[in-house]
Design an enzyme around this catalytic site. Structure first.
Site, PDB file in Angstrom:
ATOM      1  N   ARG B 109      43.951  89.883  24.681  1.00 43.49           N
ATOM      2  CA  ARG B 109      43.062  88.746  24.895  1.00 43.49           C
ATOM      3  C   ARG B 109      43.747  87.443  24.498  1.00 43.49           C
ATOM      4  NH1 ARG B 109      41.857  85.433  21.749  1.00 43.49           N
ATOM      5  NH2 ARG B 109      40.915  86.752  20.173  1.00 43.49           N
ATOM      6  N   HIS B 155      50.638  72.529   7.800  1.00 38.31           N
ATOM      7  CA  HIS B 155      49.354  71.974   8.252  1.00 38.31           C
ATOM      8  C   HIS B 155      48.650  72.956   9.170  1.00 38.31           C
ATOM      9  CE1 HIS B 155      51.648  68.483   6.896  1.00 38.31           C
ATOM     10  NE2 HIS B 155      50.463  68.063   6.478  1.00 38.31           N
ATOM     11  N   GLY B 257      39.516  69.889  21.669  1.00 42.87           N
ATOM     12  CA  GLY B 257      38.814  70.243  22.908  1.00 42.87           C
ATOM     13  C   GLY B 257      39.316  71.574  23.455  1.00 42.87           C
ATOM     14  N   LEU B 259      40.744  73.905  21.617  1.00 43.95           N
ATOM     15  CA  LEU B 259      40.374  74.957  20.665  1.00 43.95           C
ATOM     16  C   LEU B 259      38.922  75.372  20.851  1.00 43.95           C
ATOM     17  CD1 LEU B 259      42.248  73.762  17.464  1.00 43.95           C
ATOM     18  CD2 LEU B 259      42.826  75.692  18.937  1.00 43.95           C
ATOM     19  N   ARG B 263      38.029  79.133  21.219  1.00 43.77           N
ATOM     20  CA  ARG B 263      37.093  79.734  20.252  1.00 43.77           C
ATOM     21  C   ARG B 263      35.887  80.326  20.957  1.00 43.77           C
ATOM     22  NH1 ARG B 263      37.394  74.479  16.263  1.00 43.77           N
ATOM     23  NH2 ARG B 263      39.360  75.068  15.274  1.00 43.77           N
ATOM     24  N   GLU B 383      42.523  79.970  15.097  1.00 38.35           N
ATOM     25  CA  GLU B 383      41.541  79.171  15.844  1.00 38.35           C
ATOM     26  C   GLU B 383      40.397  78.715  14.940  1.00 38.35           C
ATOM     27  OE1 GLU B 383      41.692  78.629  19.259  1.00 38.35           O
ATOM     28  OE2 GLU B 383      43.224  80.054  19.872  1.00 38.35           O
TER      29      GLU B 383
END
Lengths: 246, 404
Positions: B109, B155, B257, B259, B263, B383
């Protein structure tokens, strides 16, 4: 070439089978239905291959109510060009055959494909009936179709060998394993299928000479019987008296 | 890449016995498109992926040949317009496709999520028409593999602190920095990279394989998503033409946007992993005899199974409703966070319970359970971590920011 594929809706292979109305009707409640695999994997795909080779159109026909539209959409997504649904519940092999023949008689199809049987009632009858009603040659259980020449050569697996049949279109053929390989529809095909025509036509009145008396499920399988390797007499006795294979 | 030369495994004697579970008739909320899409992907997975996935996961190798198959079935950007190599489908169709892929493996996936949501989507959404026509059909057909570079070694949850930067150099930018935990990066043809300009604004660039100073070393030693390839992106004075800058977005909302899209897909995908664990556990519990009866007959096994299907049903309804909102363009990032967090955690808990039902067999590769469980540890974190998504919900309901 003008090609017709007869498609049927059947319970999923993993469906739990039960009956209703005093064991005279299959109980479809809660059952997941699929496009009959012999129709889908072999008949439909071979028809699409033939169209890809020689040009033409592939029409699929189904007898049933609007709950069948999803399996028709699947056939269109795999690559059929248009669909016809005879708008009435499927009743019997002869009724289905008469509905298909009624539609096909004015259309002059070159080849009419079916799966060798449906995986529910396993009748393997509709193909022969359609051929008879249309007065066309019929080849059943074909496992290969050679379409490289003007004429066709169909192969049938028979006991101990194969039979090759040479014939010219038009004809009716029922497809067995080997005719083609399953094609899984892709997302694009699924979306394109929406734009392809699905013509709903009324059925004709038919009569049937047979009816279902009752359905019975097979007896539950017994557990495995373990027999001591030294006790050959017991094994022979069980094979003779219980399994009745000797 | 070494992966390209590896022997491709396409067959095994393993049979995927999965059967779908729909306790609340959620299928009736789905359209014909959704059901056809789902069943097509399931059929493809059962034929092409299930028999080989354990082998690839064990060897920690990515089944690169499956990119073509994923493309052919239409798993890359199914909700993008047909013109750009997408499928023209809706968001629920995208969701059920992700569910079926993750039902097999979260790594599978991930291959599709990254290509569709994190590479094709930003090029479609923020790119110029030239960029769309140049890259999207190739990405949709699997000719190009893409990756997405946002996270950096220092980060992760705080992407706005990124150090990767660009300096203006006439008709190009000079890109420096590095990105970490990048799915598909060692085999990618292009990378959508987010970097800071001299004015501190974040911009997106399309970096192509072969650009001087650009490398993508593989990260080894993962105990999770082993069938998916992960790497770094390293930029040492990479000269990226300004024509490769995504012109229609600036700031963190660009990557965020993307992500949100990914998600959203994970919220559906996790249900697939949970369903596979439940399906296997249910079957195993009915076949495994102890004390003279199937272990499914024991109350503690039933408690586990009953709770599993309850949680799966709740997650299915959450995902379906989120999908309906997304179709109307009304799914907020916070709503997506809630579904991602809930459904992934649900799936991980179910994997753990299913492992117990399988007893010792649950730790072997005879069953998919441990593979799902290990995969889901990643999914819980990538994510947007489990905790960060909670804080997003917290901020959404209180109006107060607890991140900093």
């Amino acid at each position: 070439m003008k090609l017709l594929v007869c498609i049927s809706k059947t319970p999923d292979t993993t469906a739990k089978i039960s009956f209703k109305d005093d064991n005279t009707q299959f109980n479809g409640d809660g059952v997941n239905f699929i496009l009959n695999p012999y129709d889908e994997w072999y008949a439909l795909v071979r028809a699409i291959e033939l169209k890809e080779q020689k040009g033409g159109t592939v029409t699929v026909i189904n007898v049933g109510d609007s709950s069948n539209d999803i399996i028709i959409r699947k056939a269109l997504a795999i690559g059929a060009d248009e669909a016809v649904r005879v708008d009435q519940p499927a009743k019997s092999s002869i009724d289905t055959a008469k509905q298909i023949a009624e539609y096909a008689k004015s259309q002059s199809f070159d080849v009419i494909f079916l799966g060798k049987e449906t995986i529910d009632y396993n009748g393997a009858e509709v193909g022969a009936m359609v051929a008879e009603l249309l007065e066309l040659p019929y080849v059943s259980f074909a496992s290969n179709m050679d379409s490289s020449a003007e004429h066709f050569v169909l192969t049938r697996d028979i006991e101990g060998g194969v039979e090759e049949i040479k014939l010219n279109a038009p004809f009716v053929v029922s497809a067995a394993k080997g005719m083609a390989e399953q094609r899984i529809p892709n997302m694009r095909g699924i979306m394109m299928a929406k734009r392809k025509p699905l013509n709903v036509i009324p059925g004709i009145e038919t009569s049937s000479h047979t009816g279902v008396k009752s359905f019975t499920l097979p007896a539950e399988k017994d557990g495995v019987k373990m027999i001591d390797p030294d006790n050959m007499d017991e094994l022979v006795r069980l094979l003779k008296e219980e399994a009745k294979v000797l | 890449m070494s992966h390209a030369n590896d022997t491709v495994i396409t067959k095994s004697d393993k049979t995927d016995r999965y059967q779908h579970h729909d306790y609340y008739g959620v299928d009736q909320l789905l359209s014909e498109d959704h059901l056809l899409a789902r069943d097509a992907v399931r059929d493809w997975v059962k034929q092409e992926v299930s028999p080989i996935i354990e082998e690839y996961a064990e060897q920690a190798k990515c089944p690169v040949h499956l990119f073509k198959g994923l493309a052919d079935i239409g798993a890359f950007g199914p909700s993008l317009p047909l013109k750009y190599g997408g499928g023209g489908m809706d968001e629920i169709a995208y969701g059920v496709i992700m569910q079926e892929l993750e039902r097999c493996d979260s790594g599978l996936r991930s291959m599709a999520s990254v290509q569709g949501s994190l590479v094709m989507y930003p090029i479609y959404k923020y790119g110029s028409e030239e960029q769309r026509m140049k890259y999207l059909p190739k990405l949709g057909s699997g000719e190009f593999i893409g990756c997405f570079g946002l996270t950096e070694p220092d980060h992760g949850s705080n992407p706005s602190g990124m150090l990767t930067n660009v300096v203006d150099d006439g008709d190009a930018y000079i890109l420096n920095g590095s990105k970490m935990w990048i799915t598909n990066s060692p085999i990618a043809d292009i990378a959508v990279v987010w970097a800071k300009r001299e004015d501190g604004r974040i911009i997106g660039l399309i970096v192509e394989k072969g650009m001087k100073g650009f490398s993508a070393p593989e990260i080894h030693g993962k105990w999770s998503l082993r069938a998916s390839i992960t790497g770094e992106l390293v930029f040492e004075d990479v000269r990226v033409p300004k024509a490769n800058v995504l012109p229609n977005v600036e700031g963190l909302k660009g990557p965020l946007g993307c992500l949100s899209k990914a998600r959203y897909g994970i919220a559906w995908g996790a249900i697939g992993a949970a369903l596979d664990c439940y399906d296997s556990a249910l079957r195993y519990s009915q076949e495994r005899i102890q004390f003279g009866k199937p272990i499914a007959q024991f109350q503690l096994t039933q408690k586990k199974l009953a709770e599993m299907i309850t949680e799966i049903t709740k997650a299915q309804l959450l995902a379906w409703r989120l999908g309906s909102l997304a179709n109307d363009g009304k799914a907020s990032p916070a709503q997506i966070s809630m579904a991602k967090r809930n459904n992934v955690h649900m799936a991980l808990e179910i994997a753990r319970e299913a492992r117990q039902i399988h007893g010792g067999m649950g730790i072997t590769n005879e069953y998919p359970i441990m593979r799902h469980m290990m995969n889901l540890e990643t999914v819980l974190t990538y994510e947007g971590t489990h905790d960060i998504h909670l804080l997003i919900t917290g901020m959404d309901v209180t109006g107060l920011n607890a991140f900093k």
